[in-house]
Write a protein that holds these residues in place. Structure first.
Motif, short mmCIF file in Angstrom:
data_model
loop_
_atom_site.label_atom_id
_atom_site.label_comp_id
_atom_site.label_asym_id
_atom_site.label_seq_id
_atom_site.Cartn_x
_atom_site.Cartn_y
_atom_site.Cartn_z
N ILE A 1 11.19 4.38 47.31
CA ILE A 1 9.85 3.79 47.24
C ILE A 1 9.59 2.89 48.44
CG2 ILE A 1 10.42 1.79 45.81
CD1 ILE A 1 7.80 2.67 44.22
N VAL A 2 10.65 2.37 49.05
CA VAL A 2 10.46 1.59 50.28
C VAL A 2 10.01 2.52 51.40
CG1 VAL A 2 11.65 0.26 52.08
CG2 VAL A 2 12.07 -0.25 49.67
N ALA A 3 10.71 3.64 51.56
CA ALA A 3 10.41 4.54 52.68
C ALA A 3 9.10 5.28 52.49
CB ALA A 3 11.56 5.55 52.85
N ALA A 4 8.79 5.64 51.24
CA ALA A 4 7.66 6.54 51.01
C ALA A 4 6.79 6.07 49.85
CB ALA A 4 8.19 7.95 50.74
N GLY A 5 6.58 4.75 49.77
CA GLY A 5 5.85 4.17 48.64
C GLY A 5 4.50 4.79 48.39
N GLU A 6 3.71 4.92 49.47
CA GLU A 6 2.35 5.43 49.27
C GLU A 6 2.37 6.88 48.81
OE1 GLU A 6 0.08 4.49 52.85
OE2 GLU A 6 0.98 2.49 52.75
N LEU A 7 3.24 7.66 49.42
CA LEU A 7 3.35 9.08 49.10
C LEU A 7 3.80 9.27 47.65
CD1 LEU A 7 3.03 11.42 51.19
CD2 LEU A 7 5.53 11.59 51.19
N VAL A 8 4.83 8.53 47.26
CA VAL A 8 5.40 8.67 45.92
C VAL A 8 4.41 8.19 44.86
CG1 VAL A 8 7.22 7.78 44.41
CG2 VAL A 8 7.79 8.52 46.72
N MET A 9 3.74 7.07 45.11
CA MET A 9 2.79 6.57 44.12
C MET A 9 1.59 7.50 44.02
SD MET A 9 4.41 4.11 42.86
CE MET A 9 3.17 3.69 41.61
N ALA A 10 1.18 8.08 45.15
CA ALA A 10 0.06 9.04 45.11
C ALA A 10 0.44 10.25 44.27
CB ALA A 10 -0.31 9.46 46.53
N GLU A 11 1.68 10.70 44.39
CA GLU A 11 2.14 11.85 43.60
C GLU A 11 2.18 11.48 42.10
OE1 GLU A 11 2.82 15.14 44.84
OE2 GLU A 11 2.45 15.28 42.68
N ALA A 12 2.64 10.27 41.80
CA ALA A 12 2.71 9.83 40.40
C ALA A 12 1.32 9.75 39.79
CB ALA A 12 3.42 8.48 40.30
N ARG A 13 0.34 9.29 40.61
CA ARG A 13 -1.03 9.20 40.09
C ARG A 13 -1.61 10.59 39.87
NH1 ARG A 13 -1.33 4.59 43.46
NH2 ARG A 13 -1.80 5.88 45.27
N ARG A 14 -1.31 11.52 40.80
CA ARG A 14 -1.87 12.87 40.74
C ARG A 14 -1.30 13.63 39.54
NH1 ARG A 14 -2.05 13.76 46.27
NH2 ARG A 14 0.21 14.02 46.21
N SER A 15 0.00 13.53 39.35
CA SER A 15 0.68 14.27 38.28
C SER A 15 0.65 13.43 37.01
CB SER A 15 2.13 14.53 38.67
OG SER A 15 2.82 13.30 38.77
N LYS A 16 1.24 13.93 35.95
CA LYS A 16 1.39 13.11 34.75
C LYS A 16 2.75 12.42 34.75
CE LYS A 16 -1.60 16.03 31.95
NZ LYS A 16 -1.46 17.33 31.30
N GLY A 17 3.45 12.46 35.87
CA GLY A 17 4.78 11.84 35.94
C GLY A 17 4.68 10.33 35.97
N SER A 18 5.76 9.67 35.69
CA SER A 18 5.74 8.22 35.85
C SER A 18 7.01 7.74 36.50
CB SER A 18 5.49 7.51 34.53
OG SER A 18 6.34 8.01 33.53
N LEU A 19 6.87 6.63 37.18
CA LEU A 19 7.94 6.07 37.98
C LEU A 19 8.27 4.71 37.37
CD1 LEU A 19 9.16 7.19 40.59
CD2 LEU A 19 7.65 5.65 41.85
N LEU A 20 9.49 4.56 36.86
CA LEU A 20 9.88 3.33 36.16
C LEU A 20 10.98 2.63 36.94
CD1 LEU A 20 10.11 4.80 32.54
CD2 LEU A 20 8.10 3.96 33.78
N PRO A 21 10.88 1.30 37.08
CA PRO A 21 11.93 0.59 37.83
C PRO A 21 13.20 0.43 37.00
CG PRO A 21 10.32 -0.97 37.01
CD PRO A 21 9.83 0.40 36.62
N VAL A 22 14.33 0.43 37.67
CA VAL A 22 15.63 0.24 37.03
C VAL A 22 16.27 -1.07 37.48
CG1 VAL A 22 18.00 1.13 36.94
CG2 VAL A 22 16.08 2.68 36.63
N ASP A 23 16.01 -1.40 38.72
CA ASP A 23 16.52 -2.65 39.27
C ASP A 23 16.11 -3.82 38.39
OD1 ASP A 23 18.07 -2.93 41.41
OD2 ASP A 23 16.46 -3.47 42.78
N SER A 24 16.98 -4.83 38.25
CA SER A 24 16.71 -5.85 37.24
C SER A 24 15.45 -6.67 37.55
CB SER A 24 17.92 -6.76 37.07
OG SER A 24 18.08 -7.57 38.19
N GLU A 25 15.18 -6.97 38.81
CA GLU A 25 14.00 -7.81 39.10
C GLU A 25 12.69 -7.04 38.89
OE1 GLU A 25 16.65 -7.54 40.92
OE2 GLU A 25 17.54 -9.53 41.14
N PRO A 26 12.53 -5.84 39.50
CA PRO A 26 11.31 -5.10 39.19
C PRO A 26 11.19 -4.74 37.70
CG PRO A 26 12.30 -4.27 41.20
CD PRO A 26 13.28 -5.22 40.60
#
Lengths: 375, 375
Positions: free
Chosen positions: B123-148
């Motif tokens: 998500i650091v390298a390709a944040g905009e691309l990945v989030m755009a794909e998540a919005r377009r599809s019905k997929g979802s992106l969930l954080p695992v790292d403790s702070e996010p």
């Protein structure tokens, strides 16, 4: 009301919570309409408030001839019950002290109103009755007190609760030697280390009776068994309370020690409004939050309250009424600080409880406890 | 999958997060089905995992003849993309390190899968691309790292955010004199004061590059402008992060320093499951939470990361790739600790960015940065 304007009545408008509620209203003049104001004896302030907010309904315990001199513009004197049931009312701020709030709360819920409950004696004395009415009607009961409000905020969007953790500042006598507590004066007890509040709740905070009331309140409001409600001492009063969930995650609600925030949250829920006139938390950096176990021998009123809550029936009503009398006796210097516990304990010991009490039985137990406490 | 069983694949199953994910699966054998496991070079552990969890799909970068000796039972070797797109897959745990996670993440989102993202380089390298794909599809992106994850938990049920506050432990060198930082060894940097994690993220935590990555991750995941994301140092790592809302109320998420909790939350969301095998927070009483301002001269990598995030385009991809190379050079003792910053800064300074980059342009920038950093 229409147009997104919230119709509001304030019962106890001249008290600490009532005045702070009107402060919030002042910040959003286009979003609230003050339909009614009710006060006890502070008629000077009530007259000022009526002048400023032009409510159509007014109620005052004491005679208030000055109000008759103001242009009435359709203003009417009404009973508390009539005020809360008016069709323009969306939210009732129940900011009275003691049992006077009980019947209007039930009446408002019966009409499907939202009741923002600052008067915790209502839910302590009649928790089962009030919650049953809220479930039956479409009304809702929202906490205003900062700790139950914190719990309520932490529960938002969540449903897998394992434990509520109420924070307590520990009051002004957290470090006073136990054998000096008997000599505490009303002036000392009225100096709360972190919160500026009314007299009754400030004394109840110094004995931690108030924290016991909050345990009972939280048990009823959030439908959580007593053995899943803990209290931890947190002298900074920055973390207002916490909730632990079944997976072990904990959420805490943090904020400045300013009652206008939880008041506003109850008035605007489920929305959160930006209010430039209320303080923000200072920067977190340089802050330190400490937590201590509750020193129960120091605060016998706390255990007394939780026990009365667990026993149920008319015990909590007796607890609340006896405490109100005992606190007054202390403020009038007729008993010592540690006698507050003794008076309430004696009255609870003498009480013959009624289980699943009706409103009449609660009011009778309340009156019996007042007589017993004063005697 | 059917019957409330979650079909799971783990990319990076032999790494720290992969192993802890399988720990969570072990606690709920009837509620998860491991469909696929993918690993890099730790073939011994992969063989053990395949033996224990019997996935139908396997992927391994290194040759793994031992697996051929196991009874196959329909097991197939597949690519990462094929694995994440399998129809039985509900959740993809993306626990690889570095850019290898990028294309499978996009493929999984495209198929409407839930991606639990531990690999923050994606998500650091390709944040905009990945989030755009998540919005377009019905997929979802969930954080695992403790702070996010903490931010995400605090945002649950809320929509009036004014500020995210990420906490940082400050790493092992919070109090080391600045002029001694150049001499820090890999062994010292790998001793994180509060978290036990993989090597790359532990070094990134000691430079606070990792906190900069989390700022970029939070910006994308929660759609919050950079100037509304703060970082505060909190050495106890008990408060995992906080959110301030428009009304001034703050929520914090608190928990033990155990990655299985945020891993499990991402796997079971929106539910929270009781897991008797994960640790609970100790009693709050006797705890102390302290907070300090971030000492930015001590952590120049942090500012570099946030700047790259703000600049956008291919800068964050270059940041992430150059950092990966620099951290490896440090671990191989070919550069000093403070050279990590210098390498990444030099590469960023040399970079000619592409804005709104395609996947190909991101991968090209990544490769360019790796070459430039190594050169």
């Amino acid at each position: 009301m229409d147009n997104g304007v919230k119709g509001l009545v304030i019962l106890g408008s001249t008290g600490s919570i009532g005045r702070q509620t009107l402060d919030v209203v002042r910040s959003f003049p286009d979003r609230f309409s003050v339909i009614g104001l009710a006060a006890g004896r502070n008629t000077d302030l009530l007259v000022q408030q009526v002048n400023e907010f032009s409510p159509s309904l007014v109620c005052c315990t004491a005679p208030c001839p000055e109000l008759e001199d103001l242009p009435a513009n359709g203003r009417r004197w009404v009973s508390l019950e009539e005020m809360v049931c008016h069709p323009d009312v969306d939210v009732v701020m129940m900011a009275t002290v003691g049992k006077v709030g009980l019947e209007p709360t039930l009446a408002a819920l019966r009409q499907g109103k939202t009741v923002a409950l600052s008067n915790k004696e209502v839910i302590v004395a009649a928790g089962e009755l009030v919650m049953a009415e809220a479930r039956r009607s479409k009304g809702s009961l929202l906490p205003v007190d900062s700790e139950p409000s914190a719990i309520w905020q932490c529960l938002r969007g969540e449903d897998s609760v394992s434990r509520l953790i109420l924070t307590a500042s520990g009051g002004p006598f957290r470090e006073r030697p136990l054998d000096e507590l008997a000599d505490v004066t009303p002036e000392e007890a009225l100096k709360h280390p972190t919160w500026s509040m009314g007299n009754k709740i400030t004394i109840d905070s110094s004995t931690l009776m108030n924290k016991g009331f909050e345990v009972i309140e939280s048990h009823h409001l959030f439908d959580i068994p007593y053995d899943q409600i803990d209290v931890v001492v947190h002298p900074q009063s920055a973390v207002h309370s916490l909730v632990e969930f079944t997976d072990g995650s904990i959420k805490a609600q943090i904020g400045p020690t300013d009652m206008r925030l939880p008041i506003q949250y109850a008035l605007t829920y489920p929305e959160r409004w930006h209010n430039s006139q209320t303080p923000r938390m200072g920067p977190l950096a340089q802050m330190q939050f400490t937590f201590y176990e509750l020193d129960t021998p120091r605060y016998p009123c706390f255990g007394l309250a939780v026990d009365a809550g667990k026993k149920g029936g008319t015990y909590p009503a007796v607890l609340s009424a006896a405490d109100e009398v005992a606190v007054n006796l202390f403020l009038e210097r007729r008993i010592g600080f540690t006698d507050i516990f003794k008076v309430v304990e004696r009255v609870l010991d003498m009480h013959t409880p009624v289980y699943n009490p009706s409103l009449e039985e609660i009011l009778a137990a309340d009156q019996w406890a007042r007589d017993a406490a004063a005697g």
